[in-house]
Design a protein around this motif. Structure first.
Motif, PDB file in Angstrom:
ATOM      1  N   TYR A  98     -12.400 -16.368 -59.166  1.00  0.00           N
ATOM      2  CA  TYR A  98     -11.663 -15.183 -59.617  1.00  0.00           C
ATOM      3  C   TYR A  98     -10.365 -15.536 -60.353  1.00  0.00           C
ATOM      4  O   TYR A  98      -9.658 -14.630 -60.824  1.00  0.00           O
ATOM      5  CB  TYR A  98     -11.357 -14.281 -58.410  1.00  0.00           C
ATOM      6  CG  TYR A  98     -12.596 -13.595 -57.884  1.00  0.00           C
ATOM      7  CD1 TYR A  98     -13.065 -12.415 -58.474  1.00  0.00           C
ATOM      8  CD2 TYR A  98     -13.319 -14.131 -56.826  1.00  0.00           C
ATOM      9  CE1 TYR A  98     -14.207 -11.797 -58.009  1.00  0.00           C
ATOM     10  CE2 TYR A  98     -14.467 -13.519 -56.355  1.00  0.00           C
ATOM     11  CZ  TYR A  98     -14.904 -12.355 -56.947  1.00  0.00           C
ATOM     12  OH  TYR A  98     -16.044 -11.747 -56.487  1.00  0.00           O
ATOM     13  N   TRP A 139     -10.621  -8.294 -55.999  1.00  0.00           N
ATOM     14  CA  TRP A 139     -10.121  -7.858 -57.305  1.00  0.00           C
ATOM     15  C   TRP A 139      -8.639  -7.442 -57.281  1.00  0.00           C
ATOM     16  O   TRP A 139      -7.880  -7.812 -58.190  1.00  0.00           O
ATOM     17  CB  TRP A 139     -10.993  -6.722 -57.854  1.00  0.00           C
ATOM     18  CG  TRP A 139     -10.900  -6.629 -59.336  1.00  0.00           C
ATOM     19  CD1 TRP A 139     -10.085  -5.800 -60.060  1.00  0.00           C
ATOM     20  CD2 TRP A 139     -11.607  -7.413 -60.292  1.00  0.00           C
ATOM     21  NE1 TRP A 139     -10.254  -6.007 -61.394  1.00  0.00           N
ATOM     22  CE2 TRP A 139     -11.177  -7.002 -61.578  1.00  0.00           C
ATOM     23  CE3 TRP A 139     -12.555  -8.427 -60.195  1.00  0.00           C
ATOM     24  CZ2 TRP A 139     -11.664  -7.556 -62.743  1.00  0.00           C
ATOM     25  CZ3 TRP A 139     -13.045  -8.987 -61.361  1.00  0.00           C
ATOM     26  CH2 TRP A 139     -12.603  -8.556 -62.609  1.00  0.00           C
ATOM     27  N   THR A 156      -6.131 -10.155 -58.031  1.00  0.00           N
ATOM     28  CA  THR A 156      -6.040 -10.753 -59.372  1.00  0.00           C
ATOM     29  C   THR A 156      -5.054  -9.952 -60.237  1.00  0.00           C
ATOM     30  O   THR A 156      -4.666  -8.841 -59.868  1.00  0.00           O
ATOM     31  CB  THR A 156      -7.410 -10.779 -60.077  1.00  0.00           C
ATOM     32  OG1 THR A 156      -7.813  -9.424 -60.298  1.00  0.00           O
ATOM     33  CG2 THR A 156      -8.467 -11.478 -59.253  1.00  0.00           C
ATOM     34  N   ASP A 157      -4.707 -10.550 -61.390  1.00  0.00           N
ATOM     35  CA  ASP A 157      -3.780  -9.855 -62.301  1.00  0.00           C
ATOM     36  C   ASP A 157      -4.531  -8.929 -63.252  1.00  0.00           C
ATOM     37  O   ASP A 157      -3.915  -8.258 -64.075  1.00  0.00           O
ATOM     38  CB  ASP A 157      -3.031 -10.902 -63.170  1.00  0.00           C
ATOM     39  CG  ASP A 157      -2.255 -11.864 -62.294  1.00  0.00           C
ATOM     40  OD1 ASP A 157      -1.862 -11.447 -61.197  1.00  0.00           O
ATOM     41  OD2 ASP A 157      -2.062 -13.033 -62.708  1.00  0.00           O
ATOM     42  N   ARG A 158      -5.840  -8.944 -63.143  1.00  0.00           N
ATOM     43  CA  ARG A 158      -6.632  -8.195 -64.126  1.00  0.00           C
ATOM     44  C   ARG A 158      -6.536  -6.674 -63.907  1.00  0.00           C
ATOM     45  O   ARG A 158      -6.201  -6.240 -62.802  1.00  0.00           O
ATOM     46  CB  ARG A 158      -8.107  -8.620 -64.021  1.00  0.00           C
ATOM     47  CG  ARG A 158      -8.294 -10.060 -64.443  1.00  0.00           C
ATOM     48  CD  ARG A 158      -9.694 -10.498 -64.170  1.00  0.00           C
ATOM     49  NE  ARG A 158      -9.711 -11.875 -63.711  1.00  0.00           N
ATOM     50  CZ  ARG A 158     -10.789 -12.513 -63.324  1.00  0.00           C
ATOM     51  NH1 ARG A 158     -11.942 -11.900 -63.330  1.00  0.00           N
ATOM     52  NH2 ARG A 158     -10.726 -13.761 -62.933  1.00  0.00           N
ATOM     53  N   PRO A 159      -6.848  -5.896 -64.941  1.00  0.00           N
ATOM     54  CA  PRO A 159      -6.803  -4.433 -64.770  1.00  0.00           C
ATOM     55  C   PRO A 159      -7.855  -3.970 -63.758  1.00  0.00           C
ATOM     56  O   PRO A 159      -8.830  -4.683 -63.507  1.00  0.00           O
ATOM     57  CB  PRO A 159      -7.133  -3.902 -66.170  1.00  0.00           C
ATOM     58  CG  PRO A 159      -7.715  -5.039 -66.910  1.00  0.00           C
ATOM     59  CD  PRO A 159      -7.197  -6.277 -66.309  1.00  0.00           C
ATOM     60  N   LEU A 204     -10.995  -2.318 -61.801  1.00  0.00           N
ATOM     61  CA  LEU A 204     -12.402  -2.308 -62.213  1.00  0.00           C
ATOM     62  C   LEU A 204     -12.755  -0.989 -62.893  1.00  0.00           C
ATOM     63  O   LEU A 204     -12.266   0.067 -62.489  1.00  0.00           O
ATOM     64  CB  LEU A 204     -13.305  -2.510 -60.989  1.00  0.00           C
ATOM     65  CG  LEU A 204     -13.251  -3.893 -60.358  1.00  0.00           C
ATOM     66  CD1 LEU A 204     -13.950  -3.882 -59.016  1.00  0.00           C
ATOM     67  CD2 LEU A 204     -13.934  -4.898 -61.272  1.00  0.00           C
TER      68      LEU A 204
END
Lengths: 176, 204
Positions: free
Chosen positions: A47, A127, A130-133, A135
């Protein structure tokens, strides 16, 4: 001649299934243990997050989330080998061979469902770290999941079909 | 005597209930399988089309950007995946036939046994095709690679080597192929059982 050919194919199936079960034991059951408790950075690397964020609690949760899928899959393989062994022995239409076919189907459906639930729970758990936008979807499923689930249902149906066929054969035998 | 009649009635009710369950499950599966077939064909042909006729191949990072993807390569790639789509569709067709037979109450008939057998057979072929062709498509895609870097208008285009045949597999494909062998075998045994039943009938 035909009987011999059926025996040969069922023997090939037994060997194939046995090899695949050993591979499954190594890849899935051992792999599940390995990535959670030995290769501690694996999940974090997948991830792209800091390994320190994957706490022991998260590690244990992931392990137990995936465990039902691994065990049910293994049970399914055991039933499949048992069923193929029955065919090899020429005992396909005996009452004791009917339930393994239904069991293979149920195990396949259950393992697929459990795997899909575990995958989505894992996403929900990891999720946010994480730094991600966030889901885009609330539930993820792949084409393979649906295909294998259908196969499971197909085996259940085949089991019922086998019960009906065995009854017809038995009735004929009694009549003769 | 009334006890015996009750037993027979209960047995008949159980049989009818099982038959009803088989027919209902087959009908639900039939509808779901048709929808899934369309979805699968759409997905598979889109993939085959994009790989062969668009620039998606260049994004694989195995093909040199300065190389032109020639028509024979595009045709070869498209044909390769069309074979898998055709085999998969044949498996779907026999699967649907099987479900239709069950839905019509033809449980132990020649047509049902044949549908189970061919469904399994085409499934095995499709999965073997998927596994073999997945390693062949890299060979075809990198056929014209020179391995030499080139400075183009867009900058430096890295040279990439020709990739020879190598074995790669998807565990899902192997699982489905094993399922296929199972169906094939069961279909075969059913056919044998049906043959025995016919022999018994002709004997009577």
């Amino acid at each position: 001649m035909r009987q011999k050919r059926i025996e040969l194919i069922s023997l090939i199936l037994i060997i194939g299934l046995s090899i695949w079960t050993i591979y499954y034991l190594y890849e899935v059951v051992w792999g599940l243990f390995e990535v959670r408790f030995i290769k501690l950075d694996h999940t974090a690397n997948v991830y792209g997050i800091d390994p320190a964020l994957i706490t022991t609690k998260i590690r244990n949760s992931l392990f137990f989330m995936w465990m039902p899928t691994a065990i049910i899959g293994l049970i399914g393989f055991a039933f499949a080998i048992f069923g193929a062994l029955r065919v090899y022995q020429g005992r396909m239409f005996e009452p004791s061979t009917q339930w393994p076919v239904i069991a293979i189907g149920l195990a396949t459906c259950l393992a697929t469902l459990c795997g899909n639930i575990a995958y989505n729970l894992e996403l929900d758990l990891i999720w946010p770290l994480t730094d991600r936008p966030p889901l885009a979807r609330s539930w993820y499923w792949g084409m393979e999941t649906v295909t294998i689930f259908f196969f499971g249902l197909g085996f259940v149906l085949l089991g019922f079909l086998q019960i009906e066929s065995a009854k017809i054969l038995q009735e004929n035998k009694e009549f003769v | 005597m009334p006890q015996k009649t009750n037993d027979t009635a209960t047995k008949q009710n159980q049989k009818r209930s099982l038959e009803h369950r088989i027919r209902l499950t087959a009908m639900i599966l039939f509808i779901a399988a048709i929808c899934f077939w369309f979805y699968w064909i759409y997905q598979a042909t889109t993939y085959a089309f994009e790989i062969s006729w668009t620039d998606r191949l260049l994004r694989w990072r195995i093909v040199e950007n300065h190389m032109e993807i020639t028509l024979p390569i595009r045709i070869a790639l498209f044909s390769l995946w069309l074979i898998v789509i055709a085999l998969g569709s044949a498996a779907f067709y026999f699967g649907l036939r099987l479900l239709y037979c069950m839905r019509s109450g033809e449980y132990f008939q020649e047509s049902t046994c044949r549908a189970i057998k061919y469904f399994g057979m085409f499934l095995v072929l499709a999965m073997v095709g998927d596994t073999v062709f997945a390693s062949l498509d890299h060979v075809i895609a990198t056929w014209n690679n020179t391995g030499e870097s080139l400075v183009t208008d867009k900058g430096l285009s890295m040279g990439r080597p020709f990739i020879g045949p190598r074995f790669e597999y998807d565990p899902g494909d192997i699982s489905l192929a094993l399922c296929g062998v199972g169906f094939w075998l069961i279909g075969w045994v059913f056919q044998e059982g049906f043959r025995l039943q016919k022999e018994n009938e002709s004997f009577v």
